[in-house]
Design a protein around this motif. Structure first.
Motif, mmCIF file in Angstrom:
data_model
loop_
_atom_site.group_PDB
_atom_site.id
_atom_site.type_symbol
_atom_site.label_atom_id
_atom_site.label_comp_id
_atom_site.label_asym_id
_atom_site.label_seq_id
_atom_site.Cartn_x
_atom_site.Cartn_y
_atom_site.Cartn_z
ATOM 1 N N THR A 49 0.849 -1.197 0.000
ATOM 2 C CA THR A 49 0.000 0.000 0.000
ATOM 3 C C THR A 49 0.880 1.241 0.000
ATOM 4 O O THR A 49 1.335 1.679 1.039
ATOM 5 N N THR A 67 -2.484 9.463 2.793
ATOM 6 C CA THR A 67 -2.048 8.372 3.670
ATOM 7 C C THR A 67 -0.630 7.955 3.336
ATOM 8 O O THR A 67 -0.220 8.015 2.173
ATOM 9 N N ASP A 102 7.156 -0.680 1.854
ATOM 10 C CA ASP A 102 5.702 -0.784 1.756
ATOM 11 C C ASP A 102 5.287 -2.215 2.073
ATOM 12 O O ASP A 102 5.965 -3.165 1.689
ATOM 13 N N ASP A 125 0.378 2.767 9.641
ATOM 14 C CA ASP A 125 -0.147 3.635 8.591
ATOM 15 C C ASP A 125 -0.518 4.956 9.248
ATOM 16 O O ASP A 125 -0.986 4.979 10.389
ATOM 17 N N SER A 149 2.118 5.304 -0.553
ATOM 18 C CA SER A 149 1.612 6.597 -0.104
ATOM 19 C C SER A 149 0.672 7.195 -1.145
ATOM 20 O O SER A 149 0.866 7.020 -2.342
ATOM 21 N N GLY A 183 0.258 4.934 3.630
ATOM 22 C CA GLY A 183 0.170 3.525 3.256
ATOM 23 C C GLY A 183 0.807 2.686 4.354
ATOM 24 O O GLY A 183 1.584 3.188 5.172
#
Length: 169
Positions: A24, A83, A156, A130, A26, A85
């Motif tokens: 996930t 976010t 990530d 996160d 950014s 992530g």
């Protein structure tokens, strides 16, 4: 032999693609500048103790590494809804939200939430987390990383199982 090599390459490629699909990254980054990457080519063993008026214990701080390290300073701004992530770091981070920043929600691997406001500082380490800007203002971070020399400052990761129920994917 050629067929076996093609199968192996296809298998490795598929595994890499699956891993990337689960990560996930950014989102909502408006500004991202690494101001400096400094290197110290030996162990760090810095200790300080300061006497404070009215306190028997005073103030004590330590920074220690086993091996060479990079000290990295980053200035990053996330827009509303932005976010980081889900990710981890290979070291220790010192973070501060600037005075003009909106608040952020920091989630751990069990989706426990902590809210940080403008002027707050905190640390992060190697645990999955996160950070989400759920405010209506930009979230402005100043981050100092202390990581092993030559290692990426973040990895990530796939979101934990609890993230789906909170919409944190």
């Amino acid at each position: 032999m050629m067929r076996k090599t093609k199968m192996m390459v296809a298998g490795v490629s598929a595994a890499c693609a699956a891993g990337l699909a689960l990560a996930t990254p950014s989102l909502g980054v408006l500004y991202n500048v690494v101001s400096v990457i400094g290197t110290i080519n030996h162990d760090v063993n810095a200790h300080a103790h300061v006497a404070l008026l009215g306190s028997e214990e005073g103030f004590r701080a330590e920074v220690e590494t086993d091996g060479a390290a990079n000290f990295i300073v980053q200035d990053v701004i996330f827009g509303p809804g932005g976010t980081t992530g889900w990710h981890k770091h290979p070291g220790v981070l010192l973070l501060s939200l600037t005075a003009d920043s909106g608040s952020v929600d920091w989630y751990d691997a069990r989706c426990g939430k902590h809210v940080y406001n403008a002027g707050d500082s905190w640390t992060e380490t190697t645990t999955l987390h996160d950070v989400v800007n759920n405010s209506s203002a930009n979230a402005h971070f100043i981050v100092t990383y202390i990581v092993a020399k030559g290692v990426n400052k973040r990895t990530d990761e796939a979101p934990p199982p609890c993230a789906a129920a909170l919409g944190l994917l």
